[in-house]
Design a protein around this motif. Sequence first.
Motif, PDB file in Angstrom:
ATOM      1  N   ARG A   1       0.782  -1.339  -0.005  1.00 61.18           N
ATOM      2  CA  ARG A   1       0.004  -0.111  -0.111  1.00 61.18           C
ATOM      3  C   ARG A   1       0.937   1.336  -0.032  1.00 61.18           C
ATOM      4  NH1 ARG A   1      -4.877  -1.316   4.208  1.00 61.18           N
ATOM      5  NH2 ARG A   1      -5.698  -3.183   3.081  1.00 61.18           N
TER       6      ARG A   1
ATOM      7  N   SER B   1       2.909   4.434  -3.238  1.00 57.68           N
ATOM      8  CA  SER B   1       2.894   5.605  -3.445  1.00 57.68           C
ATOM      9  C   SER B   1       4.182   6.643  -2.974  1.00 57.68           C
ATOM     10  CB  SER B   1       1.705   6.649  -2.972  1.00 57.68           C
ATOM     11  OG  SER B   1       1.781   6.750  -1.615  1.00 57.68           O
TER      12      SER B   1
ATOM     13  N   ASP C   1      -0.958   4.592 -11.329  1.00 60.40           N
ATOM     14  CA  ASP C   1      -2.417   4.718 -10.564  1.00 60.40           C
ATOM     15  C   ASP C   1      -1.816   4.472  -9.274  1.00 60.40           C
ATOM     16  OD1 ASP C   1      -4.559   4.951  -9.431  1.00 60.40           O
ATOM     17  OD2 ASP C   1      -5.496   4.026 -11.349  1.00 60.40           O
ATOM     18  N   ASN C   2      -1.795   5.444  -8.374  1.00 61.53           N
ATOM     19  CA  ASN C   2      -1.152   5.142  -6.907  1.00 61.53           C
ATOM     20  C   ASN C   2      -2.496   4.348  -6.310  1.00 61.53           C
ATOM     21  OD1 ASN C   2       1.099   5.812  -7.319  1.00 61.53           O
ATOM     22  ND2 ASN C   2       0.837   7.757  -6.354  1.00 61.53           N
ATOM     23  N   THR C   3      -3.760   4.692  -6.774  1.00 62.53           N
ATOM     24  CA  THR C   3      -4.952   4.147  -6.165  1.00 62.53           C
ATOM     25  C   THR C   3      -5.054   2.357  -6.556  1.00 62.53           C
ATOM     26  OG1 THR C   3      -6.246   4.310  -7.805  1.00 62.53           O
ATOM     27  CG2 THR C   3      -6.215   6.144  -6.326  1.00 62.53           C
ATOM     28  N   LYS C   4      -4.226   2.016  -7.581  1.00 60.74           N
ATOM     29  CA  LYS C   4      -4.252   0.536  -7.830  1.00 60.74           C
ATOM     30  C   LYS C   4      -2.765   0.123  -7.617  1.00 60.74           C
ATOM     31  CE  LYS C   4      -7.702   1.235 -11.322  1.00 60.74           C
ATOM     32  NZ  LYS C   4      -8.027   1.004 -13.010  1.00 60.74           N
TER      33      LYS C   4
END
Length: 126
Positions: free
Chosen positions: A27, A30, A73-76
């Motif tokens: 997680r 990022s 894509d830091n959300t993915k």
Amino acid sequence: QVQLVESGGGLVQAGGSLRLSCAASKRSFSTYIMGWFRQAPGKEREFVSLSSLSDTSTMYADSVKGRFTISRDNTKNTVYLQMNSLKPEDTAVYYCAASGGLRSWYSPTLQDFTSWGQGTQVTVSS
């Protein structure tokens, strides 16, 4: 360290396109600078592209500039490499890599990257 898994490689004709993906396990993705490298048979692994933490800064090797685009894509927890106008000389195993910090943004080295994926083969036929 972070585990990285590349996908999206394959066989394509010259002039074609491929998009590589690299999924990270953490997680904290990022917080890593992400890079793409490649290694052709009989050659050393070479730098291809670099993305800053939030994708606001990118850098490319001269050989791919204008044809390849890195994004993340830091959300993915995923970084991508869009490769257009492929040439036979782009044939190589492509690796994604994660770095906690570079000694020089303009001269990234293999040693700057502490985590590597297993690689994905890209073959461009003429």
